[in-house]
Enzyme design. Structure first.
Site, PDB file in Angstrom:
ATOM      1  N   GLU A 148       0.843  -1.201   0.000  1.00  0.00           N
ATOM      2  CA  GLU A 148       0.000   0.000   0.000  1.00  0.00           C
ATOM      3  C   GLU A 148       0.878   1.250   0.000  1.00  0.00           C
ATOM      4  O   GLU A 148       0.649   2.207  -0.739  1.00  0.00           O
ATOM      5  CB  GLU A 148      -0.904   0.030   1.239  1.00  0.00           C
TER       6      GLU A 148
ATOM      7  N   ALA B 133       7.801 -35.707 -11.209  1.00  0.00           N
ATOM      8  CA  ALA B 133       7.610 -35.712 -12.662  1.00  0.00           C
ATOM      9  C   ALA B 133       7.565 -37.173 -13.093  1.00  0.00           C
ATOM     10  O   ALA B 133       8.528 -37.917 -12.894  1.00  0.00           O
ATOM     11  CB  ALA B 133       8.759 -34.993 -13.356  1.00  0.00           C
TER      12      ALA B 133
ATOM     13  N   SER C 211      16.473 -41.646 -15.584  1.00  0.00           N
ATOM     14  CA  SER C 211      15.278 -40.814 -15.497  1.00  0.00           C
ATOM     15  C   SER C 211      15.406 -39.561 -16.346  1.00  0.00           C
ATOM     16  O   SER C 211      14.512 -38.739 -16.372  1.00  0.00           O
ATOM     17  CB  SER C 211      15.043 -40.406 -14.037  1.00  0.00           C
TER      18      SER C 211
ATOM     19  N   ARG D  14      10.536 -23.813  -7.799  1.00  0.00           N
ATOM     20  CA  ARG D  14      11.595 -23.857  -6.766  1.00  0.00           C
ATOM     21  C   ARG D  14      11.809 -22.505  -6.112  1.00  0.00           C
ATOM     22  O   ARG D  14      11.952 -22.397  -4.908  1.00  0.00           O
ATOM     23  CB  ARG D  14      12.914 -24.234  -7.436  1.00  0.00           C
TER      24      ARG D  14
ATOM     25  N   ASN E   7       9.236 -39.320  -1.111  1.00  0.00           N
ATOM     26  CA  ASN E   7       7.937 -38.738  -1.508  1.00  0.00           C
ATOM     27  C   ASN E   7       6.804 -39.405  -0.735  1.00  0.00           C
ATOM     28  O   ASN E   7       5.887 -38.738  -0.260  1.00  0.00           O
ATOM     29  CB  ASN E   7       7.678 -38.942  -3.003  1.00  0.00           C
TER      30      ASN E   7
END
Ligand code: AOF
Ligand code: ZN
Length: 341
Positions: A47, A150, A164, A180, A278
């Site tokens: 602001e 991915a 990969s 990232r 993961n």
């Protein structure tokens, strides 16, 4: 408000631990006369940034639009609400209330007490997504955990031999760099370093290497602040923060790692690793970025993107809500959130 969000996003990765904020000012006829945003931590709030462009009083009687409630406190700068009142703004349009308890509602009250019309919750959902890290940090006092993977159409991240490179296209990999940058740190494991030897360019890197198996000369260690969680060493040496973590079932205790990272001032993490980590981190994940390439391996021995347990019933799955689908030809990016959070 959409423009405020776009302005705010220009500072992605620069404002932590503070929020992303953008601001647009209209004169009394409704013409846009100024824009601003919070450029980086410690700088003027959005602001103030927008109002300071105006020197001739053309904002008098106008409207100020901002994605977060204007602040009411003396922090690094005086309260934005006071400046808005001083400048004679007549109407303030807000995306979301501030979750920060020192502001929460006080900014709005100040504006209303000064006779300013306040309109709340405009594009509220979008504004909350924009500041999802800030919201989790303030309301839960915990680090925000995002995960990127991915895969092929059949959910594979590599062939059995670990190959990969590359499942997804250049365009998708460019987008990963942008993702990232939004997060304070990336997190990866010794398995990923040993398999791929990545650089993962970033200002802060968290590496999980229980047995300190990785070569400290590997590219990933060459730049950025390194937090190397392991089972034995607690020290700072060769530019690396070695942090000893408890071990459970032959794995570093992730809860400890996330808590410790937060204590070290890391407010958000992007996990970029293999299927085991993961899977293990899924229960802590706040958001998933899942790139999918139009390929099918058809081979069950290929490595899976989430690989950490056996279940007997499909009802035992983790459930998600898909929030966004983007295309990075020829791949897609699904962005999804856990449902139960
Ligand atoms: C920002 N940028 O544009 C707005 C913020 O650390 P301080 O003194 O700058 O105060 C930060 C708090 O101010 C922040 O937690 C949020 O509640 C409020 N609004 N902060 O960094 C901005 N509008
Ligand atoms: Zn402010």
């Amino acid at each position: 408000m959409q423009k405020c969000i776009e302005l705010a996003k220009q500072a992605e990765g620069q404002t932590s631990p503070n929020p992303l904020v953008g601001c647009v000012i209209l004169d009394k006829y409704g013409n846009e006369i100024s824009t601003g945003y919070h450029h980086k931590y410690g700088d003027n709030h959005a602001e103030r940034d927008a109002l300071l462009n105006l020197r001739n009083g053309e904002e008098k009687g106008g409207t100020l639009i901002v994605n977060l409630e204007p602040c009411s406190h003396y922090g690094k700068t005086p309260p934005c609400a006071d400046l808005i009142i001083e400048r004679g703004i007549k109407k303030v349009v807000i995306g979301m209330r501030d979750v920060n308890p020192i502001v929460g509602g006080n900014g709005i009250r100040k504006l209303k007490n000064a006779g300013i019309e306040v309109i709340e919750n405009v594009l509220e959902d979008e504004c909350k997504i924009l500041n999802e890290v800030f919201i989790k940090n303030i309301t839960k006092n915990e680090v925000f955990v995002a995960l990127k993977t991915a895969t092929t159409l059949d959910g594979k991240i590599a062939a059995q031999n670990g190959s990969s490179k590359w499942i997804t296209s250049d365009k998708a990999r460019e987008e990963v760099k942008k993702i990232r940058n939004r997060y304070d740190a990336i997190l990866t494991t010794s398995s990923t370093i040993l398999a791929d030897n990545p650089t993962m360019a970033h200002r802060k890197k968290i590496i999980l290497d229980r047995e300190l198996k990785t070569n400290l000369e590997a590219p990933i260690y060459k730049e950025g602040e390194i937090y190397l969680f392991n089972a034995s060493l607690d020290m700072f040496e060769g530019g690396i923060n070695f942090i000893k973590a408890p071990v459970k079932d032959e794995k570093l205790d992730l809860k400890f790692v996330l808590k410790k990272a937060y204590e070290l001032g890391i407010k958000s993490i992007l996990v970029e690793s293999g299927g085991h980590l993961n899977g293990e981190i899924l229960k802590y994940a706040d958001k998933i970025y899942h790139f999918i390439a139009p390929k099918i391996t058809g081979d069950n021995s290929c490595l899976s993107c989430f690989d950490f347990r056996k279940i007997d019933n499909i009802n035992d799955s983790f459930n998600f809500k898909i929030a966004q689908i983007d295309t990075f030809e020829p791949d897609i990016l699904l962005t999804y959130y856990p449902i139960s959070k």
